[in-house]
Design a protein around this motif. Structure first.
Motif, PDB file in Angstrom:
ATOM      1  N   MET A   1      -3.800   9.069 -11.105  1.00 10.58           N
ATOM      2  CA  MET A   1      -2.928   8.846  -9.775  1.00 10.58           C
ATOM      3  C   MET A   1      -1.758   7.981  -9.859  1.00 10.58           C
ATOM      4  N   SER A   2      -0.881   8.294  -9.543  1.00  8.74           N
ATOM      5  CA  SER A   2       0.449   7.766  -9.540  1.00  8.74           C
ATOM      6  C   SER A   2       0.600   6.790  -8.513  1.00  8.74           C
ATOM      7  N   GLU A   3       1.100   5.409  -8.834  1.00  6.94           N
ATOM      8  CA  GLU A   3       1.363   4.184  -8.012  1.00  6.94           C
ATOM      9  C   GLU A   3       2.664   3.855  -7.906  1.00  6.94           C
ATOM     10  N   VAL A   4       3.170   3.228  -6.861  1.00  5.42           N
ATOM     11  CA  VAL A   4       4.319   2.809  -6.674  1.00  5.42           C
ATOM     12  C   VAL A   4       4.404   1.379  -6.126  1.00  5.42           C
ATOM     13  N   THR A   5       5.400   0.365  -6.671  1.00  7.47           N
ATOM     14  CA  THR A   5       5.345  -1.048  -6.269  1.00  7.47           C
ATOM     15  C   THR A   5       6.391  -0.962  -5.096  1.00  7.47           C
ATOM     16  N   ILE A   6       6.214  -1.563  -4.055  1.00  8.18           N
ATOM     17  CA  ILE A   6       7.259  -1.572  -2.813  1.00  8.18           C
ATOM     18  C   ILE A   6       7.333  -3.084  -2.721  1.00  8.18           C
ATOM     19  N   GLU A   7       8.632  -3.413  -2.376  1.00  3.92           N
ATOM     20  CA  GLU A   7       9.179  -4.620  -1.955  1.00  3.92           C
ATOM     21  C   GLU A   7      10.002  -4.398  -0.771  1.00  3.92           C
ATOM     22  N   ILE A   8       9.350  -4.931   0.565  1.00  3.45           N
ATOM     23  CA  ILE A   8      10.254  -4.837   1.761  1.00  3.45           C
ATOM     24  C   ILE A   8      10.718  -6.169   2.118  1.00  3.45           C
ATOM     25  N   HIS A   9      11.973  -6.344   2.124  1.00  2.00           N
ATOM     26  CA  HIS A   9      12.830  -7.310   2.870  1.00  2.00           C
ATOM     27  C   HIS A   9      13.114  -7.099   4.383  1.00  2.00           C
ATOM     28  N   TYR A  10      12.882  -8.065   5.172  1.00  2.00           N
ATOM     29  CA  TYR A  10      13.261  -7.922   6.592  1.00  2.00           C
ATOM     30  C   TYR A  10      13.195  -9.346   7.375  1.00  2.00           C
ATOM     31  N   SER A  11      13.900  -9.353   8.363  1.00  5.73           N
ATOM     32  CA  SER A  11      14.118 -10.565   9.084  1.00  5.73           C
ATOM     33  C   SER A  11      13.414 -10.473  10.544  1.00  5.73           C
ATOM     34  N   ALA A  12      12.691 -11.629  10.888  1.00 10.34           N
ATOM     35  CA  ALA A  12      11.841 -11.633  12.004  1.00 10.34           C
ATOM     36  C   ALA A  12      11.831 -13.172  12.265  1.00 10.34           C
ATOM     37  N   GLY A  13      13.123 -13.530  12.617  1.00 13.62           N
ATOM     38  CA  GLY A  13      13.069 -15.090  13.170  1.00 13.62           C
ATOM     39  C   GLY A  13      13.633 -15.730  11.895  1.00 13.62           C
ATOM     40  N   SER A  14      12.923 -15.207  10.473  1.00 10.86           N
ATOM     41  CA  SER A  14      13.624 -15.972   9.268  1.00 10.86           C
ATOM     42  C   SER A  14      13.443 -14.488   8.465  1.00 10.86           C
ATOM     43  N   ARG A  15      13.946 -14.743   7.083  1.00 10.14           N
ATOM     44  CA  ARG A  15      14.044 -13.787   6.137  1.00 10.14           C
ATOM     45  C   ARG A  15      12.599 -13.757   5.574  1.00 10.14           C
ATOM     46  N   ILE A  16      11.964 -12.359   5.369  1.00 10.20           N
ATOM     47  CA  ILE A  16      10.707 -12.424   4.807  1.00 10.20           C
ATOM     48  C   ILE A  16      10.697 -11.283   3.946  1.00 10.20           C
ATOM     49  N   THR A  17       9.910 -11.425   2.600  1.00 13.32           N
ATOM     50  CA  THR A  17       9.821 -10.222   1.836  1.00 13.32           C
ATOM     51  C   THR A  17       8.116 -10.069   1.742  1.00 13.32           C
ATOM     52  N   GLN A  18       7.755  -8.772   1.692  1.00 16.78           N
ATOM     53  CA  GLN A  18       6.418  -8.494   1.516  1.00 16.78           C
ATOM     54  C   GLN A  18       6.456  -7.274   0.217  1.00 16.78           C
ATOM     55  N   LYS A  19       5.273  -7.413  -0.602  1.00 12.18           N
ATOM     56  CA  LYS A  19       5.328  -6.576  -1.821  1.00 12.18           C
ATOM     57  C   LYS A  19       3.966  -6.150  -2.070  1.00 12.18           C
ATOM     58  N   GLY A  20       3.832  -4.842  -2.340  1.00 13.55           N
ATOM     59  CA  GLY A  20       2.519  -4.322  -2.913  1.00 13.55           C
ATOM     60  C   GLY A  20       2.432  -3.178  -3.512  1.00 13.55           C
ATOM     61  N   SER A  21       1.484  -2.815  -4.115  1.00 18.63           N
ATOM     62  CA  SER A  21       1.230  -1.505  -4.759  1.00 18.63           C
ATOM     63  C   SER A  21       0.564  -0.491  -4.143  1.00 18.63           C
ATOM     64  N   PHE A  22       0.963   0.642  -4.028  1.00 15.87           N
ATOM     65  CA  PHE A  22       0.473   1.854  -3.346  1.00 15.87           C
ATOM     66  C   PHE A  22       0.063   3.114  -4.151  1.00 15.87           C
ATOM     67  N   PRO A  23      -0.746   3.956  -3.846  1.00 14.22           N
ATOM     68  CA  PRO A  23      -1.050   5.300  -4.526  1.00 14.22           C
ATOM     69  C   PRO A  23       0.052   6.040  -3.774  1.00 14.22           C
ATOM     70  N   LEU A  24       0.639   7.053  -4.680  1.00 17.00           N
ATOM     71  CA  LEU A  24       1.587   8.039  -4.157  1.00 17.00           C
ATOM     72  C   LEU A  24       1.059   9.259  -3.123  1.00 17.00           C
ATOM     73  N   ARG A  25      -0.138   9.348  -3.827  1.00 20.23           N
ATOM     74  CA  ARG A  25      -1.110  10.498  -3.323  1.00 20.23           C
ATOM     75  C   ARG A  25      -0.263  11.523  -2.735  1.00 20.23           C
ATOM     76  N   GLY A  26       0.580  12.268  -3.639  1.00 18.16           N
ATOM     77  CA  GLY A  26       1.286  13.521  -3.225  1.00 18.16           C
ATOM     78  C   GLY A  26       2.674  13.151  -2.409  1.00 18.16           C
ATOM     79  N   LYS A  27       2.812  11.906  -2.055  1.00 20.68           N
ATOM     80  CA  LYS A  27       3.854  11.386  -1.185  1.00 20.68           C
ATOM     81  C   LYS A  27       5.126  10.936  -1.802  1.00 20.68           C
ATOM     82  N   ARG A  28       6.289  11.079  -1.190  1.00 17.35           N
ATOM     83  CA  ARG A  28       7.496  10.399  -1.757  1.00 17.35           C
ATOM     84  C   ARG A  28       7.411   8.983  -1.656  1.00 17.35           C
ATOM     85  N   PRO A  29       8.027   8.304  -2.597  1.00 14.50           N
ATOM     86  CA  PRO A  29       8.107   6.410  -2.459  1.00 14.50           C
ATOM     87  C   PRO A  29       8.584   6.375  -1.022  1.00 14.50           C
ATOM     88  N   GLU A  30       9.582   7.176  -0.434  1.00 13.80           N
ATOM     89  CA  GLU A  30      10.267   6.621   0.662  1.00 13.80           C
ATOM     90  C   GLU A  30       9.278   6.623   1.919  1.00 13.80           C
TER      91      GLU A  30
END
Length: 83
Positions: A1-30
């Motif tokens: 099974m293929s996995e992708v590491t995703i890092e999301i940068h966003y702002s919600a009052g301050s700048r925040i980054t969250q990161k995780g590894s997820f299985p693709l399960r037949g889906k595109r990374p986006e």
């Protein structure tokens, strides 16, 4: 099974980054990144603003995620609205 590491940068009052590894399960990374972003928004605040989405340690897919999100918002009950 293929996995992708995703890092999301966003702002919600301050700048925040969250990161995780997820299985693709037949889906595109986006698609997986959009699901992760929706989860973040649900947990944080719907006023959170997406700034950047990186996969695999550096590939920027921000525009792909934003286009997918916009398309999803426009698609109501399977009808692709013209606006």
């Amino acid at each position: 099974m293929s996995e992708v590491t995703i890092e999301i940068h966003y702002s919600a009052g301050s700048r925040i980054t969250q990161k995780g590894s997820f299985p693709l399960r037949g889906k595109r990374p986006e698609q997986v990144a959009l699901a992760f972003w929706k989860q973040i928004r649900k947990e944080m605040s719907y006023h959170a603003i997406l700034e950047k989405v990186l996969i695999g340690g550096g590939e920027d897919i921000t525009q792909l995620v934003k286009v997918l999100q916009t398309h999803e918002w426009r698609n109501v009950d399977g009808v692709d609205l013209p606006f």
